[in-house]
Design an enzyme around this catalytic site. Structure first.
Site, PDB file in Angstrom:
ATOM      1  N   THR A  38      39.689  40.973  44.454  1.00  9.56           N
ATOM      2  CA  THR A  38      38.508  40.401  44.724  1.00  9.56           C
ATOM      3  C   THR A  38      38.601  39.188  45.491  1.00  9.56           C
ATOM      4  O   THR A  38      38.031  38.728  46.463  1.00  9.56           O
ATOM      5  CB  THR A  38      37.830  39.992  43.447  1.00  9.56           C
ATOM      6  OG1 THR A  38      37.337  41.221  42.719  1.00  9.56           O
ATOM      7  CG2 THR A  38      36.425  39.333  43.644  1.00  9.56           C
ATOM      8  N   SER A  79      42.093  46.390  42.922  1.00 12.38           N
ATOM      9  CA  SER A  79      43.409  46.628  41.807  1.00 12.38           C
ATOM     10  C   SER A  79      43.115  47.758  40.740  1.00 12.38           C
ATOM     11  O   SER A  79      44.016  48.335  40.362  1.00 12.38           O
ATOM     12  CB  SER A  79      43.423  45.312  40.988  1.00 12.38           C
ATOM     13  OG  SER A  79      42.354  45.308  40.188  1.00 12.38           O
ATOM     14  N   THR A 101      41.625  41.389  39.595  1.00 12.76           N
ATOM     15  CA  THR A 101      41.672  41.009  38.011  1.00 12.76           C
ATOM     16  C   THR A 101      41.707  42.307  37.125  1.00 12.76           C
ATOM     17  O   THR A 101      42.394  42.311  36.031  1.00 12.76           O
ATOM     18  CB  THR A 101      40.521  40.119  37.795  1.00 12.76           C
ATOM     19  OG1 THR A 101      39.398  41.062  38.040  1.00 12.76           O
ATOM     20  CG2 THR A 101      40.598  39.006  38.585  1.00 12.76           C
ATOM     21  N   ASP A 102      41.230  43.437  37.694  1.00 11.29           N
ATOM     22  CA  ASP A 102      40.749  44.483  36.714  1.00 11.29           C
ATOM     23  C   ASP A 102      42.247  45.065  35.844  1.00 11.29           C
ATOM     24  O   ASP A 102      42.486  45.524  35.188  1.00 11.29           O
ATOM     25  CB  ASP A 102      40.075  45.698  37.403  1.00 11.29           C
ATOM     26  CG  ASP A 102      38.878  45.330  37.756  1.00 11.29           C
ATOM     27  OD1 ASP A 102      38.210  44.403  37.235  1.00 11.29           O
ATOM     28  OD2 ASP A 102      38.074  46.062  38.345  1.00 11.29           O
TER      29      ASP A 102
END
Length: 334
Positions: free
Chosen positions: A12, A54, A85-86
């Protein structure tokens, strides 16, 4: 002035709006341009390694990140990996096992909003990460996010949209960063004998999440494609023993075939303890299962991948699984 290598992998933080949603398109030089204040305390080179959402991050990509850090390790004082972030918690845990005893900091960071937006957490997270990586007191693999420094094996994403997306599970934060100041909660000695790099992982690790009414058939079906199976149980940990869904025979079959079975809990905090209830105590004693205790699921998965990449010997697997790795060894009594 410390020399830092900024490695971009997408996520992101590097995304822009498209007709199909956010997609990573911003390179590391442009990311760096949004935080000119870094020039006050470090010199940064950039490496555009990957350009992934990710969700698409795979174990072979972790090995690419490790390879890049290993190739450039002697030239830099610290490393910052920009990441989505995932799956960030999985990547940070994997790097913790693949790069051990690093006297230099390896910081994983990202953002909940793209860096090119007027209102975003990306610029703060990136600048904080560069600052932490530039400190001579920083070592090992960590996540820096929302002003917190989290041990690489202890992070979990708990919020999908909020800036405080990550928590440190069953472990204190190593430090906080606010207004350019790092406040540390531990004195971390420089690791001896490092760094130690590893370049092998096994993807033959599976996760079986228990729900009420589920029988053991799916567990048995996983055996052909998995050498290790993590069972995410309820509460402090146990296995159903109701006649309609008795797991004992299935697990006896799995362990008899040399499969590694690890028990963990669906509850994020305070960990498992199979000795508390009869449904856990009997299963662990009879079947010789491993237990995650206060480890995160992300650390459990990636540690098993790392172990199975080194050995298939059951005794060695058990020894490596229960041995603290990385900065965990410094705080084993915490």
């Amino acid at each position: 002035m410390r020399n830092i290598l900024l490695i971009s992998t997408g996520g992101t933080i590097a995304s822009v709006k498209t007709s199909q949603g956010l997609a990573p398109q911003i390179g590391p030089d442009d990311l760096l341009g949004y935080v000119p204040a870094h020039r006050e305390f470090c010199r940064v080179d950039t490496l555009p390694l990957l350009n992934l959402d990710s969700t698409n991050m795979q174990p072979h990509h972790w090995l690419q990140i490790v390879g890049a850090i290993r190739e450039h390790y002697q030239r830099y004082d610290g490393f910052v990996v920009c990441h989505g972030t995932d799956t960030m918690a999985y990547t940070a845990a994997a790097l913790s096992y693949l790069i051990q005893k690093s006297p230099k900091p390896i910081v994983v960071t990202g953002a909940q909003k793209p860096i090119d937006l007027d209102v975003t957490d990306a610029r703060t997270n990136l600048l904080d990460s560069l600052r932490y990586a530039s400190s001579s007191r920083s070592h090992g693999v960590v996540i820096v996010f929302d002003g917190k420094v989290i041990l690489g094996t202890r992070a979990r994403k708990e919020r999908t949209k909020s800036y405080n997306a990550f928590s440190s599970i069953n472990y204190p934060y190593l430090a906080t960063i606010q207004d350019g100041r790092i406040t540390r909660f531990f004195t971390v000695p420089v690791p001896d004998g490092g760094p130690v790099f590893y370049n092998q992982l096994s993807c033959r690790v599976g996760l079986f999440k228990l729900i009420p009414g589920m029988g053991p058939q799916l567990l048995l079906a996983m055996a052909d494609s998995c050498d290790a199976i993590i069972i995410e149980s309820f509460g402090v940990g146990g296995l159903p023993a109701d006649p309609s869904c008795d797991f004992t025979a299935a697990l006896t079959q799995l362990t008899g075939r040399g499969k590694t079975v690890v028990m963990t809990t669906q509850v994020p905090y305070e960990g498992s303890d199979m000795a508390v209830y009869q449904v856990g105590h009997l299963a662990k004693r009879q079947l010789g299962l491993l237990e995650s205790y206060d480890m995160t699921l992300e650390a459990t998965v990636t540690k098993l991948m790392w172990i199975l990449g080194q050995t298939c010997d059951p005794a060695r697997i058990q020894a490596l699984y229960h041995a603290p790795v990385g900065l965990d060894t410094l705080y084993a009594e915490t």
